[in-house]
Design an enzyme around this catalytic site. Structure first.
Site: not given
Length: 262
Positions: A121-122, A139
């Protein structure tokens, strides 16, 4: 629709250009957009609020746009954006972003992503990068343009990897890697500049020489980091043709939050 295999499941709400091909047994969810000329191989799952640009090649058995592997995630409408002309090989996993960051995982354009690569994520992946087999980005990792990450390498969350940097095979990357540097080993160490990569991208001998000077100031001069940064700033005044390279380095060092590999 002639390019959609009859065993594929494409949600009617998905937005696929008429030139997109989808292989057997793949599943495309309702929030997905795929641009012209992209191809999705067999047995892929593309879901979530995922936007894929033009000319991408996604090979078989990929999972694109699944929810984050983050225990704080509570179903928020976060996104995954993928640019143009990326090659994404078998068994890759790209996750949506989280609201704790910008809410968007981003992949730029013209990237070469080999098998079993994980983008958590991200992650913010730039353009023209190479991620070798089993590279794993945790992340919030940021990777600059033209960076190369070796196979079986793990990158710790929130780490930044600068443009044109090269990470060796099977490395544990827990600190930021400045632009232009080649690093490898466990513990990770800076070895030299990525001279071969810079030559391939048309860097002049003069620019490469100045980048070598920045490497020496950071890693061979025994200067404290603050003094090395001041000396690097002075280089830009001496060589106007390399001001952009110096500026890139200074901006990266100013933004480094985990400390740099030294």
């Amino acid at each position: 629709m002639a390019l959609i295999h009859p065993t594929a499941l494409v949600d009617p709400a998905a937005q696929l250009d008429s030139s997109v091909s989808v292989g057997a047994y793949s599943i495309i969810g309702p929030g997905v957009t795929i641009g012209a000329g992209s191809s999705v191989g067999p047995h892929c799952v593309i879901e979530g609020l995922t936007r894929i640009g033009a000319g991408n090649r996604i090979f078989q058995f990929c999972s694109i746009g699944a929810v984050p592997q983050d225990m704080k995630y509570a179903g928020e409408p976060t996104e995954l954006h993928i640019g143009d002309r990326n090659t994404i090989r078998e068994f890759c996993t790209f996750n949506l972003g989280t609201v704790q960051d910008g809410g968007v995982t981003r992949v730029g354009s013209d990237n070469w992503v080999m098998a079993y690569v994980h983008l958590a994520h991200d992650v913010q992946l730039g353009n023209h990068t190479v991620l070798a087999n089993n590279a794993t980005l945790a992340g919030h990792v940021e990777v600059g343009d033209w960076a190369v990450i070796g196979g079986l390498t793990g990158v710790h969350q929130f780490v930044k990897i600068g443009a044109h940097a090269m990470i060796g095979f099977q490395c544990h990357v827990a600190q930021d890697v400045p632009p232009f540097m080649t690093v490898d080993g466990n513990p990770l160490a800076a070895r030299a500049i990525n001279a071969t990569g810079l030559k391939r991208r048309g860097y002049s001998p003069e620019r490469i020489a100045l980048i070598r000077q920045m490497h020496k100031l950071l890693y061979r001069s025994s200067l404290p980091l603050a003094q090395a940064i001041s000396a690097i700033a002075a280089l830009g005044e001496q060589a106007p043709e390399s001001q952009l390279d110096v500026q890139m380095m200074l901006e990266f060092l100013a933004a480094a939050e985990r400390g740099i590999v030294r």
